[in-house]
Enzyme design. Structure first.
Site, short mmCIF file in Angstrom:
data_model
loop_
_atom_site.label_atom_id
_atom_site.label_comp_id
_atom_site.label_asym_id
_atom_site.label_seq_id
_atom_site.Cartn_x
_atom_site.Cartn_y
_atom_site.Cartn_z
N THR A 48 4.84 3.26 2.36
CA THR A 48 3.42 3.47 2.23
C THR A 48 3.24 3.99 0.80
O THR A 48 3.97 3.81 -0.29
CB THR A 48 3.22 4.58 3.17
OG1 THR A 48 3.83 5.73 2.78
CG2 THR A 48 3.13 4.21 4.62
N VAL A 50 1.15 6.72 -0.64
CA VAL A 50 1.18 8.18 -1.18
C VAL A 50 2.57 8.62 -0.95
O VAL A 50 2.89 9.38 -1.70
CB VAL A 50 -0.16 9.02 -0.43
CG1 VAL A 50 0.17 10.41 -0.71
CG2 VAL A 50 -1.28 8.31 -0.45
N CYS A 51 3.27 8.37 0.09
CA CYS A 51 4.58 9.22 0.32
C CYS A 51 5.56 9.21 -0.72
O CYS A 51 6.03 9.81 -0.94
CB CYS A 51 5.21 8.65 1.60
SG CYS A 51 3.89 8.53 3.09
N PRO A 52 5.70 8.06 -1.29
CA PRO A 52 6.63 8.03 -2.53
C PRO A 52 6.26 9.01 -3.64
O PRO A 52 7.11 9.42 -4.14
CB PRO A 52 6.82 6.47 -3.00
CG PRO A 52 5.66 5.77 -2.43
CD PRO A 52 5.05 6.72 -1.25
N ILE A 55 7.55 12.28 -2.52
CA ILE A 55 9.14 12.51 -2.35
C ILE A 55 9.71 12.27 -3.92
O ILE A 55 10.65 13.24 -3.95
CB ILE A 55 9.66 11.11 -1.75
CG1 ILE A 55 9.32 11.10 -0.31
CG2 ILE A 55 11.28 11.06 -1.85
CD1 ILE A 55 9.43 10.07 0.57
#
Length: 180
Positions: A48, A50-52, A55
């Site tokens: 997706t 936003v997720c990276p 992380i």
């Protein structure tokens, strides 16, 4: 949803770490990392937008967390194989060298109370857990708003003082002293 003062529930879930081998049934449990603070952060889905960013943001601060005797544990409701594929697809994610829980049955997300009922994925939830597995801080965002890993680190610093820390307090600042 579990909150401050609640005990981390018992769990054993699949986990994926690194990019060298296919997942082979590795697991992580509630009693991993004894004596350490834990920062458990969930993102909704792999692959997706936003997720990276989150992380990688946490990964960039991994040594700062380690300096505070804290371990990072990432998690989503994807499988270990999806985690591996995502890491292999992006060198920045491949460098995020901490365990990623593969909670595709949403077992732990459900116990934590962070499952979006409509999308059936975890909210962007962060739990700071003390060495006794007691939750000391919780932040939960909706699916489309990323977190600030530096703020998680600041809150961890404040919790570890065991003192009264005012608004915008940062490590090294004075804590509040109650007048006698």
């Amino acid at each position: 949803m579990l909150t401050v003062g609640d005990k981390l529930p018992e769990f054993t879930v699949p986990v994926q770490q690194g990019t060298d081998a296919l997942p082979a049934g590795e697991t992580l449990s509630h009693d991993a990392f004894p004596g350490k603070w834990k920062v458990l952060f969930y993102w909704p889905k792999d692959f997706t937008f936003v997720c990276p960013t989150e992380i990688v943001g946490y990964s960039e601060l991994k040594e700062d967390f380690a300096d505070r005797d804290a371990v990072l544990i990432g998690a989503s409701t994807d499988t270990a194989h999806v985690h591996l594929a995502w890491r292999k697809s992006d060198p920045d994610l491949a460098a995020a060298d901490f365990p990623w829980i593969a909670d595709n049955g949403a077992v732990l997300a459900s116990k934590l109370g962070i499952l979006d009922k409509n999308e059936h994925v975890a909210f962007r939830a962060t739990f700071i857990i003390d060495p006794d597995n007691v939750i000391q801080a919780v932040q939960v965002n909706g699916l489309n708003v990323g977190r600030n890993p530096a703020e998680t680190l600041r809150v961890l610093d404040a919790l570890q003082t065991d003192e009264l820390c005012p608004c915008n307090w940062n490590k090294g600042d004075d804590v509040l002293q109650v007048a006698a």
